[in-house]
Design a protein around this motif. Structure first.
Motif, PDB file in Angstrom:
ATOM      1  N   ILE A  28      25.351 -12.061  82.425  1.00  0.00           N
ATOM      2  CA  ILE A  28      26.609 -11.316  82.472  1.00  0.00           C
ATOM      3  C   ILE A  28      26.374  -9.918  81.905  1.00  0.00           C
ATOM      4  CG2 ILE A  28      29.008 -11.208  81.686  1.00  0.00           C
ATOM      5  CD1 ILE A  28      28.958 -14.253  81.421  1.00  0.00           C
ATOM      6  N   HIS A  29      26.840  -8.914  82.617  1.00  0.00           N
ATOM      7  CA  HIS A  29      26.691  -7.535  82.164  1.00  0.00           C
ATOM      8  C   HIS A  29      27.959  -6.767  82.521  1.00  0.00           C
ATOM      9  CE1 HIS A  29      24.297  -3.503  82.269  1.00  0.00           C
ATOM     10  NE2 HIS A  29      24.869  -3.705  81.093  1.00  0.00           N
ATOM     11  N   ALA A  30      28.629  -6.221  81.527  1.00  0.00           N
ATOM     12  CA  ALA A  30      29.863  -5.474  81.770  1.00  0.00           C
ATOM     13  C   ALA A  30      29.585  -4.242  82.624  1.00  0.00           C
ATOM     14  CB  ALA A  30      30.488  -5.062  80.442  1.00  0.00           C
ATOM     15  N   LYS A  31      30.513  -3.933  83.532  1.00  0.00           N
ATOM     16  CA  LYS A  31      30.336  -2.791  84.424  1.00  0.00           C
ATOM     17  C   LYS A  31      30.507  -1.461  83.694  1.00  0.00           C
ATOM     18  CE  LYS A  31      31.527  -5.205  88.697  1.00  0.00           C
ATOM     19  NZ  LYS A  31      32.394  -5.233  89.906  1.00  0.00           N
ATOM     20  N   LYS A  32      31.174  -1.479  82.556  1.00  0.00           N
ATOM     21  CA  LYS A  32      31.244  -0.295  81.697  1.00  0.00           C
ATOM     22  C   LYS A  32      31.412  -0.759  80.255  1.00  0.00           C
ATOM     23  CE  LYS A  32      36.220   0.506  82.471  1.00  0.00           C
ATOM     24  NZ  LYS A  32      37.228   1.529  82.841  1.00  0.00           N
ATOM     25  N   MET A  33      31.173   0.136  79.333  1.00  0.00           N
ATOM     26  CA  MET A  33      31.165  -0.244  77.913  1.00  0.00           C
ATOM     27  C   MET A  33      32.344   0.304  77.117  1.00  0.00           C
ATOM     28  SD  MET A  33      27.154  -0.120  76.782  1.00  0.00           S
ATOM     29  CE  MET A  33      26.447   0.897  78.082  1.00  0.00           C
ATOM     30  N   HIS A  34      33.168   1.131  77.734  1.00  0.00           N
ATOM     31  CA  HIS A  34      34.272   1.690  76.950  1.00  0.00           C
ATOM     32  C   HIS A  34      35.497   1.933  77.832  1.00  0.00           C
ATOM     33  CE1 HIS A  34      34.073   5.900  78.450  1.00  0.00           C
ATOM     34  NE2 HIS A  34      32.819   5.566  78.703  1.00  0.00           N
ATOM     35  N   ALA A  35      36.648   1.938  77.196  1.00  0.00           N
ATOM     36  CA  ALA A  35      37.930   2.228  77.851  1.00  0.00           C
ATOM     37  C   ALA A  35      39.001   2.305  76.767  1.00  0.00           C
ATOM     38  CB  ALA A  35      38.292   1.130  78.858  1.00  0.00           C
ATOM     39  N   GLN A  36      39.970   3.187  76.951  1.00  0.00           N
ATOM     40  CA  GLN A  36      41.171   3.238  76.100  1.00  0.00           C
ATOM     41  C   GLN A  36      40.862   3.207  74.597  1.00  0.00           C
ATOM     42  OE1 GLN A  36      44.237   0.369  77.242  1.00  0.00           O
ATOM     43  NE2 GLN A  36      43.254   0.120  79.235  1.00  0.00           N
ATOM     44  N   ARG A  37      40.037   4.140  74.128  1.00  0.00           N
ATOM     45  CA  ARG A  37      39.675   4.212  72.706  1.00  0.00           C
ATOM     46  C   ARG A  37      39.046   2.916  72.196  1.00  0.00           C
ATOM     47  NH1 ARG A  37      40.828   8.106  69.156  1.00  0.00           N
ATOM     48  NH2 ARG A  37      41.732  10.004  70.068  1.00  0.00           N
ATOM     49  N   SER A  38      38.310   2.269  73.065  1.00  0.00           N
ATOM     50  CA  SER A  38      37.640   1.019  72.715  1.00  0.00           C
ATOM     51  C   SER A  38      36.233   1.022  73.296  1.00  0.00           C
ATOM     52  CB  SER A  38      38.401  -0.184  73.269  1.00  0.00           C
ATOM     53  OG  SER A  38      39.728  -0.213  72.804  1.00  0.00           O
ATOM     54  N   VAL A  39      35.326   0.297  72.622  1.00  0.00           N
ATOM     55  CA  VAL A  39      33.962   0.132  73.107  1.00  0.00           C
ATOM     56  C   VAL A  39      33.550  -1.311  72.852  1.00  0.00           C
ATOM     57  CG1 VAL A  39      32.925   0.873  70.906  1.00  0.00           C
ATOM     58  CG2 VAL A  39      31.627   1.100  73.027  1.00  0.00           C
ATOM     59  N   ILE A  40      32.770  -1.894  73.769  1.00  0.00           N
ATOM     60  CA  ILE A  40      32.325  -3.274  73.592  1.00  0.00           C
ATOM     61  C   ILE A  40      30.819  -3.302  73.328  1.00  0.00           C
ATOM     62  CG2 ILE A  40      34.191  -4.347  74.894  1.00  0.00           C
ATOM     63  CD1 ILE A  40      32.322  -4.505  77.320  1.00  0.00           C
ATOM     64  N   ILE A  41      30.405  -4.241  72.451  1.00  0.00           N
ATOM     65  CA  ILE A  41      29.003  -4.354  72.061  1.00  0.00           C
ATOM     66  C   ILE A  41      28.589  -5.823  72.029  1.00  0.00           C
ATOM     67  CG2 ILE A  41      29.078  -2.237  70.671  1.00  0.00           C
ATOM     68  CD1 ILE A  41      29.211  -4.024  68.165  1.00  0.00           C
ATOM     69  N   GLY A  42      27.288  -6.055  71.917  1.00  0.00           N
ATOM     70  CA  GLY A  42      26.784  -7.417  71.787  1.00  0.00           C
ATOM     71  C   GLY A  42      27.120  -8.269  72.988  1.00  0.00           C
ATOM     72  N   ASN A  43      27.408  -9.555  72.735  1.00  0.00           N
ATOM     73  CA  ASN A  43      27.680 -10.487  73.828  1.00  0.00           C
ATOM     74  C   ASN A  43      28.946 -10.148  74.604  1.00  0.00           C
ATOM     75  OD1 ASN A  43      25.391 -11.919  73.280  1.00  0.00           O
ATOM     76  ND2 ASN A  43      26.404 -13.668  72.348  1.00  0.00           N
ATOM     77  N   ALA A  44      29.819  -9.338  74.042  1.00  0.00           N
ATOM     78  CA  ALA A  44      30.995  -8.900  74.799  1.00  0.00           C
ATOM     79  C   ALA A  44      30.578  -8.000  75.958  1.00  0.00           C
ATOM     80  CB  ALA A  44      31.973  -8.157  73.892  1.00  0.00           C
TER      81      ALA A  44
END
Length: 394
Positions: free
Chosen positions: A274-290
């Motif tokens: 699983i790989h997120a199509k982007k890492m940030h949106a709306q003053r948020s960023v996702i890291i690690g397994n997210a």
């Protein structure tokens, strides 16, 4: 009443807690949000899984101030033995050969999670736990998070929200970040075994037609097992008697460690890339397994996630020192671009290893075994591979 912070970290697991500790002296006002109580986390079978820590990861844990609290629970990997079942190809790596104390370490997830969670508590970092995130709203200056805690709503806001809440990330879902998914049709069986011969700090990776089998050293005569099988085979093994399970494991692994006996019931984890199509949106960023979940074949999941943590922490500290907005879209885009190469390289490498070593087409099997043998006898290539195995390569 709304509670305001500089930074909210959604997820009090390994990634979230490591980020909080990396930032504890940054001057940022931080709060952690975790849906599961520490008691529930302690009882979770996920804590039994073994994590392989590369030498590079150990250096990062030292810099964050974590390693001294966990090193007594970790077992050094002095050698790595790679083989392809039913074929001649083998390769061996040795820490002594490259003048290092260890190529990496093995530790139970629980033995890493518990001390780190205690360090976060001792640091006095604010925690909402257990608390579930129900909604997100953002504007040009902040992001507001609606929490449910003890059946009551709480509103908290920050300049930046970090989603570190694992593979089933609520934050990623609320941000409507889509994912690339690849179902392998494989399941990882996790257990521990005793062996009649000591492991001598050797980590074994054995490739089979159904998937890789790893035996990772823990106690003197004990190893953690990560055994990848097809989903059908895994189901049959989970239903098999302990005697039949060990008989099949012994047949698959051989007698490098003598006779094997099981010391824990196996746990099954279906495997999906699983790989997120982007890492940030709306003053948020996702890291690690997210942001990414990898096949366990190369043991890179936590190592990649910790590199996310360290990169983000370094950039946040610099942004804070410059009194700049830590939730600015251009800043988050810069972070995403900085991490993109590492994500692509690590995910691509892991996925290719699965494809190459799970394929029994004879010409391909011949090539990969010749390659293993060649790597074992070409010092420059072998050193390069060892450097990457230790997490010290570009």
């Amino acid at each position: 009443m709304r509670l305001d912070y500089d930074l909210l970290i959604g997820g009090g697991g390994l990634a979230g807690n490591c980020l909080a500790l990396a930032l504890k002296k940054s001057g940022l006002n931080i709060a952690l949000i975790e849906a599961v109580s520490r008691e529930q986390l302690q009882q979770s079978t996920a804590g039994d899984r073994a994590l392989a820590l590369s030498a590079g990861t150990v250096m990062m844990l030292q810099n964050i101030g974590i390693w001294d609290n966990i090193k007594s629970s970790a077992t050094a990997i002095k050698k790595i033995h790679i083989s392809d079942r039913g074929h001649f190809g083998k390769m061996r790596l040795s820490a002594e050969k490259y003048g290092v104390e260890a190529l990496g370490y093995v530790i139970a997830a629980r033995d890493l999670e518990t001390p780190i969670a205690q360090m976060v508590e001792d640091a006095g970092i604010k925690q909402f736990c257990p608390a579930k995130i129900k909604a997100l709203t953002s504007d040009k200056d902040s992001i507001e998070v609606t929490l449910i805690q003890a059946n009551k709503k709480t509103q908290v806001s920050a300049k930046l929200l970090v989603g570190a809440d694992g593979g089933q990330s609520t934050i990623r879902c609320l941000l409507e970040i889509e994912q690339h998914k690849k179902v392998y049709g494989q399941t990882a069986l996790i257990t521990t075994i005793n062996s009649s011969l000591p492991h001598q700090n050797i980590a074994y990776e054995r490739f089979t037609s159904s998937g890789p089998l790893a035996l990772l050293p823990i106690a003197k005569n004990q190893s953690a097992v990560v055994w990848t099988r097809t989903s059908v085979e895994a189901k049959a093994l989970m239903e098999a008697s302990e005697k039949d399970f060990i008989a099949q494991l012994q047949h698959c692994f051989g007698y490098h460690l003598g006779e094997l006996t099981r010391t824990a019931k196996p746990i099954a984890f279906p495997l999906t890339l699983i790989h997120a199509k982007k890492m940030h949106a709306q003053r948020s960023v996702i890291i690690g397994n997210a942001a990414h979940q990898l096949h366990p074949v190369a043991g890179q999941g936590f190592n990649l996630g910790l590199r996310d943590v360290v990169q983000l922490a370094e950039m946040l500290i610099k942004q804070q020192q410059q009194q700049a907005d830590i939730g600015d879209e251009k800043f988050l885009e810069q972070y995403a671009k900085t991490r993109q190469k590492d994500h692509q390289k690590t995910i691509g490498f892991t996925d290719n290893v699965v494809k190459i070593f799970s394929n029994q087409w004879l010409p391909l099997a011949a090539v990969r075994n010749a390659s293993l043998t060649a790597l074992d006898h070409i010092p420059i290539a072998k050193k390069l591979l060892a450097t990457h195995a230790m997490g010290l390569g570009d």
